[in-house]
Design a protein around this motif. Structure first.
Motif, PDB file in Angstrom:
ATOM      1  N   THR A 119       0.825  -1.203   0.000  1.00 19.86           N
ATOM      2  CA  THR A 119       0.000   0.000   0.000  1.00 19.86           C
ATOM      3  C   THR A 119       0.861   1.256   0.000  1.00 19.86           C
ATOM      4  OG1 THR A 119      -1.638   1.254   1.269  1.00 19.86           O
ATOM      5  CG2 THR A 119      -0.162  -0.158   2.523  1.00 19.86           C
ATOM      6  N   GLU A 121      -0.261   3.963   1.319  1.00 20.88           N
ATOM      7  CA  GLU A 121      -0.733   4.694   2.490  1.00 20.88           C
ATOM      8  C   GLU A 121       0.051   4.286   3.737  1.00 20.88           C
ATOM      9  OE1 GLU A 121      -3.111   6.894   2.216  1.00 20.88           O
ATOM     10  OE2 GLU A 121      -3.928   6.430   0.222  1.00 20.88           O
ATOM     11  N   ARG A 122       0.323   5.260   4.594  1.00 22.38           N
ATOM     12  CA  ARG A 122       0.952   4.933   5.866  1.00 22.38           C
ATOM     13  C   ARG A 122      -0.059   4.233   6.769  1.00 22.38           C
ATOM     14  NH1 ARG A 122       5.340   6.484   8.664  1.00 22.38           N
ATOM     15  NH2 ARG A 122       5.831   8.263   7.317  1.00 22.38           N
ATOM     16  N   LEU A 123       0.326   3.056   7.250  1.00 24.24           N
ATOM     17  CA  LEU A 123      -0.483   2.319   8.211  1.00 24.24           C
ATOM     18  C   LEU A 123       0.299   2.278   9.516  1.00 24.24           C
ATOM     19  CD1 LEU A 123      -1.581  -0.668   5.934  1.00 24.24           C
ATOM     20  CD2 LEU A 123      -2.861   1.427   6.428  1.00 24.24           C
ATOM     21  N   ASP A 134       6.116   0.279  10.687  1.00 23.27           N
ATOM     22  CA  ASP A 134       5.298   0.410   9.481  1.00 23.27           C
ATOM     23  C   ASP A 134       4.276  -0.724   9.449  1.00 23.27           C
ATOM     24  OD1 ASP A 134       4.381   0.943   6.900  1.00 23.27           O
ATOM     25  OD2 ASP A 134       5.961  -0.258   5.992  1.00 23.27           O
ATOM     26  N   THR A 216       6.790   9.668  -2.035  1.00 23.28           N
ATOM     27  CA  THR A 216       6.174   9.604  -0.711  1.00 23.28           C
ATOM     28  C   THR A 216       4.748  10.135  -0.783  1.00 23.28           C
ATOM     29  OG1 THR A 216       6.955  11.795  -0.054  1.00 23.28           O
ATOM     30  CG2 THR A 216       8.387   9.917   0.449  1.00 23.28           C
ATOM     31  N   LYS A 217       3.927   9.664   0.125  1.00 28.09           N
ATOM     32  CA  LYS A 217       2.569  10.185   0.292  1.00 28.09           C
ATOM     33  C   LYS A 217       2.428  10.578   1.745  1.00 28.09           C
ATOM     34  CE  LYS A 217      -2.281   9.208  -0.655  1.00 28.09           C
ATOM     35  NZ  LYS A 217      -3.249   8.261  -1.269  1.00 28.09           N
ATOM     36  N   ASP A 218       2.249  11.870   1.979  1.00 32.23           N
ATOM     37  CA  ASP A 218       2.223  12.379   3.350  1.00 32.23           C
ATOM     38  C   ASP A 218       3.478  11.959   4.117  1.00 32.23           C
ATOM     39  OD1 ASP A 218      -0.296  13.504   2.890  1.00 32.23           O
ATOM     40  OD2 ASP A 218      -1.310  11.643   3.439  1.00 32.23           O
ATOM     41  N   TYR A 220       5.367   9.372   3.590  1.00 29.56           N
ATOM     42  CA  TYR A 220       5.595   7.923   3.696  1.00 29.56           C
ATOM     43  C   TYR A 220       5.932   7.317   2.341  1.00 29.56           C
ATOM     44  CZ  TYR A 220       4.552   2.943   4.235  1.00 29.56           C
ATOM     45  OH  TYR A 220       4.635   1.570   4.220  1.00 29.56           O
ATOM     46  N   GLY A 222       5.764   4.405   0.409  1.00 32.68           N
ATOM     47  CA  GLY A 222       5.078   3.113   0.479  1.00 32.68           C
ATOM     48  C   GLY A 222       5.827   1.968  -0.166  1.00 32.68           C
TER      49      GLY A 222
END
Length: 360
Positions: A119, A121-123, A134, A216-218, A220, A222
């Motif tokens: 993903t 998205e940061r989880l 992570d 990166t997304k926000d 993070y 992925g």
């Protein structure tokens, strides 16, 4: 080398299961990550066609488990199918699922750790000892590590009933990926909270990583998070194999552990990528060829069933037990996923993160 030297990228799981039918018949086989239209699906359907004693399907979503089980029962009504809810990101779920398997089976001959996530998205997640990690690392490595350890008594039961000359009667197979090349294990920053390069040199992405994978997304990255978890899958399998060889438990030396790269396969994730992503991923497919789901499950079944592969193949650490296109291909493993010291460090760190010690 696998029994069939001619096996390669085009070989299917259906072919492999038929060729090694004697390694399936009468066996108890546990497979995680089951859903329709996936390599988990083609894995269990190929196995079901060769008269296993029991198939345990373990996955997070009940509706998907039910759908796959219905297909198996329709095609192979004599096969015993058992369903287990398993969320690898939830330690309590992992423990409950392992207990459910133990209540159902007296032994596990083959454990296929097929489940995993990828993903952008940061989880955010925390381990039992309170460390932030992570979410991909939690699901793809920590959950798999604990699940495997909890099922070890059942794998031992299978190995103990085998003859001394049966090479690796019980099998453990971790699905990894060539995506492991994207990132080492970031021992100093499991959660990817720092800048991509704000870690020790041996934890940084390799210099040749395409820029797309560094996105990166926000904050993070992925793909790097995914790469870290896939590196961990390889290190887990190799260290597990070494520890089983040194174990004082009877039969442990006949339990084999492997990691496999299924190939470049079109999935929901790849179909959701933008044009740059589609083109970047396509370049990872040898000669631009994408595998079908049936072809993607073939290497898993070679590792799980081929009688010419066994525990001795990875006993001394000289062989990593990494398979790609149905053959042993240690030459494809990144340097950061090869070191025995790194594998030992990850094992010990994993036990601390999980607040759990493996009986080995």
């Amino acid at each position: 080398m696998a029994t069939h030297a001619g096996y390669g990228a085009q070989t299917t799981a259906t072919e492999v299961a038929a060729a090694f039918a004697d390694s399936v018949k009468g066996k108890n086989i546990v497979v995680t990550g089951i859903s329709p239209a996936s390599i988990g699906y083609t894995t269990v359907m190929a196995l079901a066609g060769q008269a296993p004693a029991s198939l345990v399907l373990a996955s997070r979503t009940q509706a998907k488990l039910d759908a796959v089980a219905a297909d198996i029962r329709n095609a192979h009504p004599d096969v015993q199918v058992h369903l287990v809810r398993l969320d690898l990101a939830d330690v309590a779920s992992v423990r409950a699922a392992a207990a459910a398997v133990a209540d159902t089976l007296d032994r596990v001959d083959v454990l296929i750790n097929n489940a995993g996530i990828s993903t952008p998205e940061r989880l955010a997640a925390k381990t039992p000892n309170g460390t932030e990690v992570d979410g991909q690392f939690l699901t793809n490595h920590l959950g798999v590590f604990l699940w495997t350890a909890l099922l070890l008594p059942l794998l031992r039961a299978a190995a103990a009933t085998s003859s001394e000359d049966n090479n690796g009667t019980a099998r453990i197979v971790n699905l990894t990926s060539q995506g492991h090349h994207l990132s080492p294990v970031r021992f100093s920053d499991y959660a990817f909270r720092r800048d991509v390069y704000d870690v020790p040199d041996d934890e940084k992405p390799r210099a040749q990583v395409p820029a797309f994978f560094l996105r990166t997304k926000d904050g993070y990255p992925g793909f790097l998070g995914y790469g870290q978890s896939k590196t961990a899958n390889i290190l887990h399998a190799t260290e597990l194999a070494r520890r089983l060889q040194r174990s004082s438990h009877k039969g442990d030396a006949r339990i084999a552990a492997f990691s496999v790269h299924p190939g470049t396969i079109e999935t929901e994730l790849s179909r959701s990528l933008d044009q740059e992503g589609q083109e970047t991923i396509a370049k990872t497919a040898p000669h631009g060829l994408w595998k079908t789901q049936d072809q993607g499950a073939a290497t898993t079944l070679v590792a799980a069933l081929d009688p010419k592969l066994g525990a001795a193949d990875v006993a001394g650490g000289a062989t990593l037990g990494y398979l790609s296109d149905c053959q042993l291909r240690d030459d494809m493993v990144a340097a950061h996923a090869q070191g025995a010291d790194t594998a030992k460090r990850l094992w010990e760190e994993t036990e601390k993160l999980l607040a759990f010690t493996v009986d080995l």
